[in-house]
Enzyme design. Sequence first.
Site, PDB file in Angstrom:
ATOM      1  N   ASP A  27       0.833  -1.112  -0.188  1.00  0.00           N
ATOM      2  CA  ASP A  27      -0.097  -0.126   0.058  1.00  0.00           C
ATOM      3  C   ASP A  27       0.739   1.364  -0.069  1.00  0.00           C
ATOM      4  OD1 ASP A  27      -2.877   1.207   0.338  1.00  0.00           O
ATOM      5  OD2 ASP A  27      -1.814   1.856   2.212  1.00  0.00           O
TER       6      ASP A  27
ATOM      7  N   LEU B  45      -7.468   6.227   3.200  1.00  0.00           N
ATOM      8  CA  LEU B  45      -7.654   7.055   2.245  1.00  0.00           C
ATOM      9  C   LEU B  45      -6.225   7.557   1.288  1.00  0.00           C
ATOM     10  CD1 LEU B  45      -9.678   9.713   4.473  1.00  0.00           C
ATOM     11  CD2 LEU B  45     -10.491   8.308   2.719  1.00  0.00           C
ATOM     12  N   ARG B  46      -5.343   6.882   1.684  1.00  0.00           N
ATOM     13  CA  ARG B  46      -4.125   6.600   0.735  1.00  0.00           C
ATOM     14  C   ARG B  46      -4.513   6.702  -0.924  1.00  0.00           C
ATOM     15  NH1 ARG B  46      -0.498   3.881   3.308  1.00  0.00           N
ATOM     16  NH2 ARG B  46       0.489   5.623   4.455  1.00  0.00           N
ATOM     17  N   ALA B  47      -5.432   5.496  -0.962  1.00  0.00           N
ATOM     18  CA  ALA B  47      -5.478   5.477  -2.472  1.00  0.00           C
ATOM     19  C   ALA B  47      -6.320   6.485  -3.201  1.00  0.00           C
ATOM     20  CB  ALA B  47      -6.701   4.098  -2.526  1.00  0.00           C
TER      21      ALA B  47
END
Length: 689
Positions: free
Chosen positions: A191, A272-274
Site C-alpha cells: 500500500d 484514504l491513501r488510495a
Amino acid sequence: MFPFSAIVGLDDLRLALLLNAVSPGIGGVLVRGEKGTAKSTMVRALAALLPPVTTVVGCRFGCDPAAPDAVCPDGPHDPGAPAATAAARLVELPVGATEDRVVGALDLQRALTEGVRAYEPGLLAAAHRGVLYVDEVNLLPDHLVDLLLDAAAMGRSYVERDGVSVRHAARFLLVGTMNPEEGELRPQLLDRFGLTVDVAAPRQPSARAEVVRRRLAYEAAPEEFAGRWDTDEAALAGHIAAARERLPGVLLPDAELTRIATVCAAFDVDGLRADIVVARTAVALAAWHGRPRVIEADVRDAARLALPHRRRRDPFDAPGLDEGQLDKAMEEARAAVEAEHGPDGPDDDPPPGRRDTDADTPDDDRAAADHAAADSRADDSGPDRDAPQPTAQAPDEEPAAASDPAPANATPRDGGPDGRDERRPSGIGESLQRPDEKTFKTKLLAVPGTGTGARAGRRSAAWTRSGRVVGARTPRGRVTSVHLPATLTSAAASGRRRPLADDLRESVHKGREANLVLFVVDASGSMAASRRMRAVKGAVLSLLRDAYQRRDKVGLITFRGTGAELVLPPTTSHEIAAVRTRDLRTGGRTPLADALLLTARTVRTHGLRDPHRRALVVLVTDGRHTMGADPATVAPILRGTATVVVDCESGPVRLGLAARLAVTLDAEHLPVSELSAELLRDTRIGRAA
C-alpha cells in the site's frame, strides 16, 4: 545505457515511471513481473531523462540552493553559497544492504573516544532528488523496507541512535521491482507504493524476434545504437520538464474529486491513501497530456495504476484489477457526479492564465499534448518504427520481451476466449482460497533454542541485530549499537576518565528469526473424506498464512498412493504453496515412511544451501501407514529437526497413532482442534475462571 525511448512495449510501466518523474509525490512504482522482461533496464534508463539538479557545493545531502534544508546536518547554508549542477542520481539499494548503510552510520568509536559527532550519510541521502531503485524488493528485509518507505512517504530520514539524533531531507522517486514467484510483499507495504504495474513477455514470435534484434544491435555498437534515439530522448526529457512546470496550474474539479472518491469506495480499499494517490496521478496525467484540468479519462487511468495492489483483502489474494469491475465503478461514479453536480459538472474556474477548452489551449500546450499522445504509442521514430514492438534488453540481462504494445492511455485489450486479459497472469483478481476452506489464527509454532538471527522474521527466538537488549559483549567488527553502561563501567574499572576503544561494549539483542517451514501433508485415502479434507486444507492454509506473516520460507510435501512427492521446493512464494494446497488430490494408500525419508532429504539439502535458516517440519497426518516400511524404523533420521505432528484423526474411535508417532519423532503433538490460537486462549480463560 540503453535508451528509455528504445524500450518499446511495457506501456503501463512507461506511463507510471513518467508520471512519477513529473510528480514524485505520487509515491513511486512497484513493478511485478517474470524475469527477463526489461524491468531493470527501463528503470535505469529513466534517470537519464530527469532534469538536472542544482546543489550546494560541499553539501553531502544534495540541498537545493534556492530552498536549502533548514536542518541539514551540513548546514546552515548561506543564501549566496556556491552551487553546482549535476545529473539526477540513480541509487541502487542492494538486497544485502545493512541498516546503517541505508540510513547512514554514526562513527560511534570517534564519538566516544574523540568526543566528536561524526556522521556518514547513507543511500537515502545519496538518492535525495533522484531515483532510489530496489531490485527484488520482495527479498529485502522487512525493517529495511520500512525504513525506505517511511522516508519516501515523509520525504525525510531520521537516525535515532545512542542518544544522537540526525535528520535530513530524503525525497526521491522510489521504484521497486520483483518477481512474484519469489514471494510477495506484505499488504501494508504494498500500500505504501503509489502505483503498481504487472509486466509479462509477449508470446508472438515476431515480437520476441524484434527483442533479440534490438539487443544484438545494442551489444554490437552501444554508442551508435543509443545515438539513433538521442532526438527522442531529448524530446522526452523536455516533455517531463514542461509537464513539471504545468503541474501546479492543473485544476482538479470537485466533480472529479467525487468521481475519485466513488471509485475508491467501490473497491473497498483501506484508508484514504488510495484516494490521494489517484488524485495526484490524475493531476500528473493531465499535466503530461497538456490539459489545464483533470478529466474523467485521467481518473480512470489513474485508478487502473493505483488500485490493483490495494484491493487485496487476504494475503493469498492475487493483486490485480478486474476491468469489468473498474468499468462498473466508473459508471457508478458517473451517476454520483451527475447527481451531485449535474450533467455538466460544477462551475470550477480554470487556473489563472489558463483556458478550459482544447480549442483555446495555447500553442505550446497544444503541441505538448500532441507530443504526449505520440509518446504514449509504443514507438514513433527510428529505423525500426514499423517493426513489432517488443521490449529491448540491456546487455546484462537475459533475452526476453515485454508486454504487447498498446497506447499508454488506452484501456487493456480484450482477452482471450474466456475474456481474461492475456497479458495478465492467470488468477489475478481471484481469491486463492475456496469458501469452504475456513482459516483461522494459529498457535505459534517455533523452533526450540536460540538461532543466529541471520534471517530476520517473527517466528523463533534468535540473537539479532535489533530487538530487546539482553546483555553486552566485546565488539565483533564494526560497532553499530553501543552498550553505554557496560562501556562506562569498563572505563571506570580501568581508571580512565574517557572510554578508549578497548572499553567499547556492544549491545546483545534478542529477537526473532524466520525459518523454513516444511509442510508434510497426508493426502491418502485415510484422509480423503471430503468434510475432513476440507478441514485439513483449512488448517494448512491457516499455517501458510501464519508463515507468510512471519516471513518464513515454505515447502510442501504430500504423500499418497505409491510414494511421497516434493510438490513445492522451499520457496518464499506462499501464494504458490496455497495454490498447490488448494489443488491437492487425495486417495490411495499411505506411504508414511517414504514421506519421512523425503522430508529428511529436503531438510538436509536446504541446510546445505541456507545453513543459517533453521527448519520446522509440520507433519499433518492421522498417523496411519498402509504401505512401505514401518515409520518407527525411519523416524530417527528426523531427530534433531524441530517437528510438530498435527493430529487429524477424528471419529468416535481413535487409535492414537499420530500421538505415538510424535513420541517416536520426539516431536510436539498437536490435535488439529487445538491449532487455533483463539481456541487455546478461550480454553485458558475458562480454566482460570
